[in-house]
Scaffold this motif. Sequence first.
Motif, PDB file in Angstrom:
ATOM      1  N   GLU A  36      -4.059  10.292 -14.432  1.00 53.78           N
ATOM      2  CA  GLU A  36      -2.526   9.404 -14.583  1.00 53.78           C
ATOM      3  C   GLU A  36      -2.981   8.179 -13.887  1.00 53.78           C
ATOM      4  O   GLU A  36      -2.409   7.131 -14.293  1.00 53.78           O
ATOM      5  N   SER A  37      -3.606   7.908 -12.610  1.00 55.68           N
ATOM      6  CA  SER A  37      -3.684   6.903 -11.807  1.00 55.68           C
ATOM      7  C   SER A  37      -4.777   5.699 -12.924  1.00 55.68           C
ATOM      8  O   SER A  37      -4.723   4.635 -12.871  1.00 55.68           O
ATOM      9  N   ASN A  38      -5.777   6.438 -13.360  1.00 52.89           N
ATOM     10  CA  ASN A  38      -6.609   5.965 -14.198  1.00 52.89           C
ATOM     11  C   ASN A  38      -5.927   4.948 -15.586  1.00 52.89           C
ATOM     12  O   ASN A  38      -6.268   3.891 -15.861  1.00 52.89           O
ATOM     13  N   HIS A  39      -5.136   6.026 -16.098  1.00 54.74           N
ATOM     14  CA  HIS A  39      -4.489   5.268 -17.141  1.00 54.74           C
ATOM     15  C   HIS A  39      -3.291   4.293 -16.611  1.00 54.74           C
ATOM     16  O   HIS A  39      -3.358   3.316 -17.457  1.00 54.74           O
ATOM     17  N   TYR A  40      -2.718   4.454 -15.693  1.00 57.73           N
ATOM     18  CA  TYR A  40      -1.842   3.467 -15.176  1.00 57.73           C
ATOM     19  C   TYR A  40      -2.422   2.136 -14.878  1.00 57.73           C
ATOM     20  O   TYR A  40      -1.807   1.081 -15.179  1.00 57.73           O
ATOM     21  N   GLU A  41      -3.720   2.087 -14.397  1.00 54.39           N
ATOM     22  CA  GLU A  41      -4.480   0.937 -13.848  1.00 54.39           C
ATOM     23  C   GLU A  41      -5.278   0.494 -15.257  1.00 54.39           C
ATOM     24  O   GLU A  41      -5.764  -0.825 -14.880  1.00 54.39           O
ATOM     25  N   ILE A  76       0.763  -1.034  -0.116  1.00 55.52           N
ATOM     26  CA  ILE A  76       0.063   0.139   0.086  1.00 55.52           C
ATOM     27  C   ILE A  76       1.001   1.185   0.040  1.00 55.52           C
ATOM     28  O   ILE A  76       0.514   2.430  -0.424  1.00 55.52           O
ATOM     29  N   PHE A  77       1.919   1.117   0.431  1.00 58.28           N
ATOM     30  CA  PHE A  77       2.900   2.386   0.654  1.00 58.28           C
ATOM     31  C   PHE A  77       3.825   2.642  -0.525  1.00 58.28           C
ATOM     32  O   PHE A  77       4.536   3.516  -0.716  1.00 58.28           O
ATOM     33  N   SER A  78       3.977   1.723  -1.494  1.00 55.84           N
ATOM     34  CA  SER A  78       4.965   1.573  -2.747  1.00 55.84           C
ATOM     35  C   SER A  78       4.073   1.606  -3.922  1.00 55.84           C
ATOM     36  O   SER A  78       4.712   1.462  -4.750  1.00 55.84           O
ATOM     37  N   SER A  79       2.926   1.854  -4.132  1.00 56.64           N
ATOM     38  CA  SER A  79       2.050   1.709  -5.277  1.00 56.64           C
ATOM     39  C   SER A  79       2.324   3.140  -5.941  1.00 56.64           C
ATOM     40  O   SER A  79       2.061   4.155  -5.462  1.00 56.64           O
ATOM     41  N   PRO A  80       2.694   2.970  -7.252  1.00 59.03           N
ATOM     42  CA  PRO A  80       2.758   4.360  -8.092  1.00 59.03           C
ATOM     43  C   PRO A  80       1.516   4.990  -8.144  1.00 59.03           C
ATOM     44  O   PRO A  80       1.488   6.201  -8.315  1.00 59.03           O
ATOM     45  N   ALA A  81       0.366   4.266  -8.195  1.00 56.93           N
ATOM     46  CA  ALA A  81      -0.790   4.911  -8.303  1.00 56.93           C
ATOM     47  C   ALA A  81      -1.344   5.676  -7.310  1.00 56.93           C
ATOM     48  O   ALA A  81      -1.870   6.680  -7.548  1.00 56.93           O
ATOM     49  N   GLN A  82      -0.572   5.397  -6.035  1.00 53.67           N
ATOM     50  CA  GLN A  82      -0.920   6.327  -4.937  1.00 53.67           C
ATOM     51  C   GLN A  82      -0.326   7.581  -5.085  1.00 53.67           C
ATOM     52  O   GLN A  82      -0.959   8.938  -4.566  1.00 53.67           O
TER      53      GLN A  82
END
Length: 81
Positions: free
Chosen positions: A22-27, A10-16
């Motif tokens: 950008e998060s929507n595109h990443y996932e 939970i602490f190292s997720s790039p989407a966070q």
Amino acid sequence: KSTINTQLDIFSSPAQMMGKRESNHYEDPNAWHNKFYREVTSKVDEDIFKPLFSDGKANGKDGRPNAPIRIIFAMRVLKEG
């Protein structure tokens, strides 16, 4: 051999660390990077490359661990593409 599971904690997720767009595109499972991982990177059989790499105990010395061959191979595919 590299790990198959790429789940980050939970602490190292790039989407966070990204904004909503950008998060929507990443996932997005249909984004090119996710398709590339699914169709190329995750399908590399590392066992066929095993004879090319030492086990880290050559001459009684522990060496630096090898980089995952799946990642190296995928980088070569991107480079050649």
